[in-house]
Write a protein that holds these residues in place. Sequence first.
Motif, PDB file in Angstrom:
ATOM      1  N   THR A   1      18.254 -58.724  14.918  1.00  0.00           N
ATOM      2  CA  THR A   1      17.459 -57.558  14.507  1.00  0.00           C
ATOM      3  C   THR A   1      18.272 -56.347  14.038  1.00  0.00           C
ATOM      4  O   THR A   1      17.726 -55.475  13.376  1.00  0.00           O
ATOM      5  CB  THR A   1      16.532 -57.096  15.657  1.00  0.00           C
ATOM      6  N   VAL A   2      19.558 -56.294  14.376  1.00  0.00           N
ATOM      7  CA  VAL A   2      20.363 -55.123  14.010  1.00  0.00           C
ATOM      8  C   VAL A   2      21.560 -55.502  13.128  1.00  0.00           C
ATOM      9  O   VAL A   2      21.707 -54.977  12.029  1.00  0.00           O
ATOM     10  CB  VAL A   2      20.849 -54.356  15.262  1.00  0.00           C
TER      11      VAL A   2
ATOM     12  N   ARG B   1      15.795 -47.995   8.330  1.00  0.00           N
ATOM     13  CA  ARG B   1      14.780 -48.673   9.151  1.00  0.00           C
ATOM     14  C   ARG B   1      15.432 -49.402  10.335  1.00  0.00           C
ATOM     15  O   ARG B   1      14.929 -49.365  11.459  1.00  0.00           O
ATOM     16  CB  ARG B   1      13.986 -49.644   8.283  1.00  0.00           C
ATOM     17  N   ILE B   2      16.562 -50.040  10.083  1.00  0.00           N
ATOM     18  CA  ILE B   2      17.263 -50.779  11.150  1.00  0.00           C
ATOM     19  C   ILE B   2      17.818 -49.805  12.181  1.00  0.00           C
ATOM     20  O   ILE B   2      17.751 -50.057  13.390  1.00  0.00           O
ATOM     21  CB  ILE B   2      18.393 -51.649  10.567  1.00  0.00           C
ATOM     22  N   ASN B   3      18.345 -48.673  11.725  1.00  0.00           N
ATOM     23  CA  ASN B   3      18.862 -47.677  12.657  1.00  0.00           C
ATOM     24  C   ASN B   3      17.735 -47.108  13.519  1.00  0.00           C
ATOM     25  O   ASN B   3      17.908 -46.927  14.725  1.00  0.00           O
ATOM     26  CB  ASN B   3      19.583 -46.560  11.912  1.00  0.00           C
ATOM     27  N   GLU B   4      16.593 -46.839  12.921  1.00  0.00           N
ATOM     28  CA  GLU B   4      15.439 -46.361  13.706  1.00  0.00           C
ATOM     29  C   GLU B   4      15.035 -47.393  14.744  1.00  0.00           C
ATOM     30  O   GLU B   4      14.711 -47.051  15.883  1.00  0.00           O
ATOM     31  CB  GLU B   4      14.263 -46.049  12.787  1.00  0.00           C
ATOM     32  N   HIS B   5      15.028 -48.671  14.354  1.00  0.00           N
ATOM     33  CA  HIS B   5      14.696 -49.749  15.287  1.00  0.00           C
ATOM     34  C   HIS B   5      15.699 -49.787  16.443  1.00  0.00           C
ATOM     35  O   HIS B   5      15.313 -49.930  17.605  1.00  0.00           O
ATOM     36  CB  HIS B   5      14.657 -51.098  14.557  1.00  0.00           C
ATOM     37  N   TYR B   6      16.991 -49.653  16.129  1.00  0.00           N
ATOM     38  CA  TYR B   6      18.005 -49.647  17.182  1.00  0.00           C
ATOM     39  C   TYR B   6      17.743 -48.511  18.156  1.00  0.00           C
ATOM     40  O   TYR B   6      17.739 -48.708  19.375  1.00  0.00           O
ATOM     41  CB  TYR B   6      19.414 -49.520  16.591  1.00  0.00           C
TER      42      TYR B   6
ATOM     43  N   ALA C   1      15.041 -46.811  18.795  1.00  0.00           N
ATOM     44  CA  ALA C   1      13.767 -46.871  19.508  1.00  0.00           C
ATOM     45  C   ALA C   1      13.675 -48.042  20.484  1.00  0.00           C
ATOM     46  O   ALA C   1      13.111 -47.903  21.568  1.00  0.00           O
ATOM     47  CB  ALA C   1      12.615 -46.955  18.500  1.00  0.00           C
ATOM     48  N   GLU C   2      14.229 -49.192  20.114  1.00  0.00           N
ATOM     49  CA  GLU C   2      14.018 -50.395  20.919  1.00  0.00           C
ATOM     50  C   GLU C   2      15.267 -51.234  21.171  1.00  0.00           C
ATOM     51  O   GLU C   2      15.484 -51.711  22.274  1.00  0.00           O
ATOM     52  CB  GLU C   2      13.001 -51.320  20.221  1.00  0.00           C
ATOM     53  N   ALA C   3      16.060 -51.453  20.142  1.00  0.00           N
ATOM     54  CA  ALA C   3      17.126 -52.449  20.223  1.00  0.00           C
ATOM     55  C   ALA C   3      18.330 -52.010  21.039  1.00  0.00           C
ATOM     56  O   ALA C   3      19.151 -52.846  21.402  1.00  0.00           O
ATOM     57  CB  ALA C   3      17.568 -52.863  18.821  1.00  0.00           C
TER      58      ALA C   3
END
Length: 172
Positions: free
Chosen positions: A111-112, A64-69, A71-73
Amino acid sequence: MKDLASAAPTLLNDLYERATDPTGWPVFLEKVAALLRSDTGSLRLTGLCDPVVYHSHTIGFHHRINEHYEAEAVELDPFREALAAAPLGKVLDSTSVISDQAFSRSEHYRTVFRPNGNFYACGAQFERENGRGMHIGIHRPNHRGPFSRDECKALETFSPHLRRVIQLSGLL
């Protein structure tokens, strides 16, 4: 740090195997991370000017954190521009890019890094072409301390080999 001289032949063999089998990048990342007393690592193809992740391989990251990175982070990553500005293959450690205090207050850390249990990083951009750059990053928790000069030099040893493997895989 484990002895680089004894680890290098196996790591180089694993690395050059990636030219014909890119699905094995996590195996190489795990071994490099272990050499540097770390649990997470990433190999990413990103935009040099635009905060875009075109492709990545990771180990130890929460999905989930990798997807967030991706996509956005990536836009908040304080290391992205520093890696792109450094000489090709030059390993930077996080403390040379941003102070621990500033990083601990950053959105990127919140967040990451923190959700993945990390605080320190070292890495290098080893290929740049057509507005894209490829980099390797190794990360570890605060209690293991910042990466030493010797650890950064050990990772830097692999930069020209990483570049050549990427070039060879493109030819194949």
